[in-house]
Design a protein around this motif. Structure first.
Motif, PDB file in Angstrom:
ATOM      1  N   SER A 242       7.011   6.857  -4.903  1.00 20.42           N
ATOM      2  CA  SER A 242       6.219   7.969  -4.356  1.00 20.42           C
ATOM      3  C   SER A 242       6.211   9.151  -5.319  1.00 20.42           C
TER       4      SER A 242
ATOM      5  N   GLN B 109       2.334   8.677   1.451  1.00 21.22           N
ATOM      6  CA  GLN B 109       3.076   7.690   2.258  1.00 21.22           C
ATOM      7  C   GLN B 109       3.104   8.102   3.726  1.00 21.22           C
TER       8      GLN B 109
ATOM      9  N   ASP C 210      -0.067   5.099  -1.553  1.00 22.05           N
ATOM     10  CA  ASP C 210       1.375   4.970  -1.340  1.00 22.05           C
ATOM     11  C   ASP C 210       1.639   4.167  -0.071  1.00 22.05           C
ATOM     12  N   GLU C 211       1.985   2.920  -0.245  1.00 21.14           N
ATOM     13  CA  GLU C 211       2.248   1.995   0.863  1.00 21.14           C
ATOM     14  C   GLU C 211       1.143   2.062   1.930  1.00 21.14           C
TER      15      GLU C 211
HETATM   16 MG   LIG Z   1       7.846   6.092  -1.195  1.00 22.78          MG
END
Ligand SMILES: [Mg+2]
Ligand SMILES: Nc1ncnc2c1ncn2[C@@H]1O[C@H](COP(=O)(O)OP(=O)(O)OP(=O)(O)O)[C@@H](O)[C@H]1O
Length: 226
Positions: free
Chosen positions: A40, A71, A144-145
């Motif tokens: 991140s 995220q 991010d994810e």
């Molecule tokens: Mg992260």
């Protein structure tokens, strides 16, 4: 070519230290590594939302052409469609409304168009955040994810939508993920991070078959989902 040197510390502790990296435009890079490895921080630095030492050079790409999905997902306190319209760019209103609905349909969110987005479930909020970002027109995407809270059907749909976005315009994608299946399915290259260092950047198939770093090898040995 995208070139990156980033050094970041919190409370005098280094959390990311990467030097003289170059990335090819138009490719998909999956960032993988354990919790706290710096994924991140890497994406936040690239998105310029945190201060760091070093330099990012995106060539001819302007800051407004870089799209970032944090995220922690959030939705604005207004309708789902209203959330989409915030990112409609220069489209005419009528076109924007039609295209927003089409994209919401692809995420299975069109039925919530009039609902207040603050009332969506966790996974629905994440879908909307991704859908809203993909409504924009970017040359670099930093995700991010993006599917961390999604069920498997929604995950596969989101992956299709990301792929469709990339195939419709030249885009470079950096995506952090804990799903090695996802990294394998989408990425051209895998970036393996540990302790704020990039231990390996390898073409995806080769990475999963035969990573060169001992650390990545050990990391892969704990995974069975690819
Ligand atoms: Mg992260
Ligand atoms: N604002 C902050 N203040 C202090 N430390 C921070 C801050 N943000 C991140 N860190 C630390 O920096 C390190 C890297 O964090 P980062 O969020 O980049 O990890 P990550 O690889 O994304 O992990 P995860 O898989 O859990 O999302 C961690 O040790 C984290 O505790």
């Amino acid at each position: 070519m995208i070139s990156v040197t980033i050094y970041k510390e919190y409370n005098s502790l280094p959390v990311l230290d990467v030097k003289d990296l170059s990335f090819e435009e138009g490719k998909i890079y999956a960032l993988i590594g354990g919790n706290g490895s710096g994924k991140s921080t890497f994406l936040k630095s690239m998105a310029n939302v945190i201060k760091f030492q070093g330099k990012t050079d995106f060539g001819a790409v302007k800051p407004s052409e870089i799209g970032y999905l944090p995220q922690k997902n959030f939705a604005f306190d207004m309708s789902v469609k209203g959330n989409m319209m915030l990112n409609c760019g220069k489209r005419k209103k009528k076109d924007a409304l039609r295209e927003a609905t089409e994209l919401l349909e692809k995420f299975d969110l069109a039925r919530y168009a009039k609902k207040n987005a603050a009332r969506l479930s966790g996974g629905e909020t994440q879908k909307l955040a991704l859908c809203r970002l993909l409504f924009g027109n970017y040359k670099i995407l930093l995700l991010d994810e993006p599917t961390a809270s999604l069920d498997i059907n929604s995950t596969l749909k989101a992956e299709e939508n990301i792929k469709e976005y990339l195939s419709s315009r030249p885009t470079t994608l950096f995506m952090a993920t804990h799903s090695l299946r996802q990294a394998k399915a989408l990425a051209d290259y895998v970036i393996y991070l540990e302790n704020g260092h990039i231990e390996e950047i390898t073409e995806t198939e080769e990475f999963f078959r035969n990573p060169y770093s001992e650390k990545a090898r050990l990391f892969l040995s704990f995974h069975t989902d690819f």
